[in-house]
Write a protein that holds these residues in place. Structure first.
Motif, mmCIF file in Angstrom:
data_model
loop_
_atom_site.group_PDB
_atom_site.id
_atom_site.type_symbol
_atom_site.label_atom_id
_atom_site.label_comp_id
_atom_site.label_asym_id
_atom_site.label_seq_id
_atom_site.Cartn_x
_atom_site.Cartn_y
_atom_site.Cartn_z
ATOM 1 N N ALA A 2 0.847 -1.194 0.000
ATOM 2 C CA ALA A 2 0.000 0.000 0.000
ATOM 3 C C ALA A 2 0.883 1.245 0.000
ATOM 4 O O ALA A 2 1.953 1.268 0.612
ATOM 5 C CB ALA A 2 -0.895 0.004 1.228
ATOM 6 N N ALA A 3 0.420 2.267 -0.689
ATOM 7 C CA ALA A 3 1.158 3.534 -0.720
ATOM 8 C C ALA A 3 1.059 4.192 0.647
ATOM 9 O O ALA A 3 0.017 4.174 1.284
ATOM 10 C CB ALA A 3 0.577 4.447 -1.793
ATOM 11 N N THR A 4 2.159 4.760 1.107
ATOM 12 C CA THR A 4 2.178 5.446 2.387
ATOM 13 C C THR A 4 1.723 6.882 2.190
ATOM 14 O O THR A 4 2.243 7.579 1.319
ATOM 15 C CB THR A 4 3.599 5.434 2.985
ATOM 16 N N MET A 5 0.753 7.305 2.974
ATOM 17 C CA MET A 5 0.274 8.681 2.895
ATOM 18 C C MET A 5 1.193 9.548 3.739
ATOM 19 O O MET A 5 1.381 9.282 4.921
ATOM 20 C CB MET A 5 -1.161 8.781 3.430
ATOM 21 N N GLU A 6 1.781 10.564 3.120
ATOM 22 C CA GLU A 6 2.613 11.467 3.903
ATOM 23 C C GLU A 6 1.728 12.546 4.497
ATOM 24 O O GLU A 6 0.783 13.021 3.874
ATOM 25 C CB GLU A 6 3.739 12.063 3.059
ATOM 26 N N LYS A 7 2.002 12.903 5.743
ATOM 27 C CA LYS A 7 1.210 13.916 6.433
ATOM 28 C C LYS A 7 1.522 15.281 5.831
ATOM 29 O O LYS A 7 2.689 15.642 5.672
ATOM 30 C CB LYS A 7 1.550 13.895 7.919
ATOM 31 N N PRO A 8 0.489 16.052 5.482
ATOM 32 C CA PRO A 8 0.733 17.362 4.871
ATOM 33 C C PRO A 8 1.271 18.361 5.887
ATOM 34 O O PRO A 8 1.134 18.181 7.099
ATOM 35 C CB PRO A 8 -0.653 17.783 4.375
ATOM 36 N N VAL A 9 1.881 19.411 5.374
ATOM 37 C CA VAL A 9 2.364 20.514 6.195
ATOM 38 C C VAL A 9 1.367 21.653 6.031
ATOM 39 O O VAL A 9 1.066 22.061 4.911
ATOM 40 C CB VAL A 9 3.775 20.964 5.752
ATOM 41 N N LYS A 10 0.838 22.143 7.146
ATOM 42 C CA LYS A 10 -0.137 23.228 7.114
ATOM 43 C C LYS A 10 0.598 24.560 7.188
ATOM 44 O O LYS A 10 1.422 24.771 8.079
ATOM 45 C CB LYS A 10 -1.112 23.105 8.278
ATOM 46 N N VAL A 11 0.304 25.453 6.236
ATOM 47 C CA VAL A 11 0.877 26.801 6.210
ATOM 48 C C VAL A 11 -0.282 27.757 6.452
ATOM 49 O O VAL A 11 -1.300 27.704 5.765
ATOM 50 C CB VAL A 11 1.576 27.088 4.864
ATOM 51 N N MET A 12 -0.130 28.643 7.462
ATOM 52 C CA MET A 12 -1.234 29.476 7.907
ATOM 53 C C MET A 12 -0.859 30.950 7.991
ATOM 54 O O MET A 12 0.304 31.291 8.203
ATOM 55 C CB MET A 12 -1.676 29.054 9.310
ATOM 56 N N SER A 13 -1.891 31.775 7.861
ATOM 57 C CA SER A 13 -1.794 33.210 8.125
ATOM 58 C C SER A 13 -3.188 33.659 8.526
ATOM 59 O O SER A 13 -4.130 33.570 7.723
ATOM 60 C CB SER A 13 -1.321 33.968 6.890
ATOM 61 N N GLY A 14 -3.331 34.094 9.767
ATOM 62 C CA GLY A 14 -4.650 34.467 10.263
ATOM 63 C C GLY A 14 -5.561 33.253 10.261
ATOM 64 O O GLY A 14 -5.173 32.167 10.657
ATOM 65 N N ALA A 15 -6.777 33.451 9.736
ATOM 66 C CA ALA A 15 -7.755 32.363 9.714
ATOM 67 C C ALA A 15 -7.641 31.498 8.467
ATOM 68 O O ALA A 15 -8.361 30.517 8.318
ATOM 69 C CB ALA A 15 -9.162 32.947 9.802
ATOM 70 N N THR A 16 -6.722 31.825 7.574
ATOM 71 C CA THR A 16 -6.580 31.111 6.310
ATOM 72 C C THR A 16 -5.406 30.139 6.382
ATOM 73 O O THR A 16 -4.355 30.463 6.927
ATOM 74 C CB THR A 16 -6.364 32.102 5.152
ATOM 75 N N SER A 17 -5.603 28.957 5.818
ATOM 76 C CA SER A 17 -4.500 27.997 5.777
ATOM 77 C C SER A 17 -4.576 27.186 4.492
ATOM 78 O O SER A 17 -5.633 27.062 3.881
ATOM 79 C CB SER A 17 -4.547 27.061 6.989
ATOM 80 N N ILE A 18 -3.429 26.679 4.089
ATOM 81 C CA ILE A 18 -3.349 25.760 2.963
ATOM 82 C C ILE A 18 -2.419 24.625 3.381
ATOM 83 O O ILE A 18 -1.628 24.773 4.309
ATOM 84 C CB ILE A 18 -2.851 26.437 1.662
ATOM 85 N N GLU A 19 -2.523 23.518 2.693
ATOM 86 C CA GLU A 19 -1.659 22.381 2.993
ATOM 87 C C GLU A 19 -0.808 22.042 1.786
ATOM 88 O O GLU A 19 -1.284 22.087 0.655
ATOM 89 C CB GLU A 19 -2.496 21.174 3.417
ATOM 90 N N PHE A 20 0.448 21.733 2.061
ATOM 91 C CA PHE A 20 1.385 21.282 1.045
ATOM 92 C C PHE A 20 1.820 19.872 1.404
ATOM 93 O O PHE A 20 1.917 19.538 2.581
ATOM 94 C CB PHE A 20 2.640 22.176 1.017
ATOM 95 N N THR A 21 2.117 19.072 0.398
ATOM 96 C CA THR A 21 2.692 17.763 0.700
ATOM 97 C C THR A 21 4.066 17.991 1.318
ATOM 98 O O THR A 21 4.751 18.970 1.003
ATOM 99 C CB THR A 21 2.833 16.891 -0.564
ATOM 100 N N ARG A 22 4.437 17.121 2.205
ATOM 101 C CA ARG A 22 5.726 17.253 2.894
ATOM 102 C C ARG A 22 6.880 17.312 1.888
ATOM 103 O O ARG A 22 7.798 18.111 2.023
ATOM 104 C CB ARG A 22 5.917 16.083 3.859
ATOM 105 N N SER A 23 6.806 16.503 0.843
ATOM 106 C CA SER A 23 7.895 16.485 -0.144
ATOM 107 C C SER A 23 8.002 17.801 -0.904
ATOM 108 O O SER A 23 9.068 18.144 -1.401
ATOM 109 C CB SER A 23 7.708 15.318 -1.114
ATOM 110 N N THR A 24 6.907 18.569 -0.971
ATOM 111 C CA THR A 24 6.936 19.858 -1.669
ATOM 112 C C THR A 24 7.702 20.911 -0.879
ATOM 113 O O THR A 24 8.368 21.756 -1.470
ATOM 114 C CB THR A 24 5.491 20.366 -1.916
ATOM 115 N N VAL A 25 7.633 20.876 0.456
ATOM 116 C CA VAL A 25 8.241 21.934 1.269
ATOM 117 C C VAL A 25 9.512 21.535 2.005
ATOM 118 O O VAL A 25 10.287 22.404 2.400
ATOM 119 C CB VAL A 25 7.224 22.509 2.273
ATOM 120 N N THR A 26 9.744 20.248 2.185
ATOM 121 C CA THR A 26 10.954 19.816 2.892
ATOM 122 C C THR A 26 12.194 20.263 2.110
ATOM 123 O O THR A 26 12.282 20.069 0.909
ATOM 124 C CB THR A 26 10.967 18.291 3.073
#
Length: 79
Positions: A2-26
């Motif tokens: 089974a493919a391993t799901m990597e936990k996303p990294v949450k990037v926030m500012s105020g009440a707004t947030s987005i998630e990036f895959t860990r491999s995108t930001v590491t």
């Protein structure tokens, strides 16, 4: 296997947030991530303070096993 799901990294500012895959930001700096999230989070202001997992970090900090990255306006400044 089974493919391993990597936990996303949450990037926030105020009440707004987005998630990036860990491999995108590491391995990227806070400045690089700020540029990636600039339009979605309105974080183009270099005066904003960055916090990685609740600890203040500098713009040249390189993300590793960080769960969250938050951009905050310094106290006393209006948005």
């Amino acid at each position: 296997m089974a493919a391993t799901m990597e936990k996303p990294v949450k990037v926030m500012s105020g009440a707004t947030s987005i998630e990036f895959t860990r491999s995108t930001v590491t391995g990227k700096t806070v400045t690089e991530i700020r540029q990636m999230a600039q339009d979605a989070l309105n974080v183009g202001d270099d005066e904003m303070v960055a916090y990685a997992d609740g600890k203040e970090v500098q713009s040249n900090f390189i993300l590793g096993q960080v769960e969250t990255l938050e951009f905050v306006k310094p106290v006393g400044e209006k948005g």
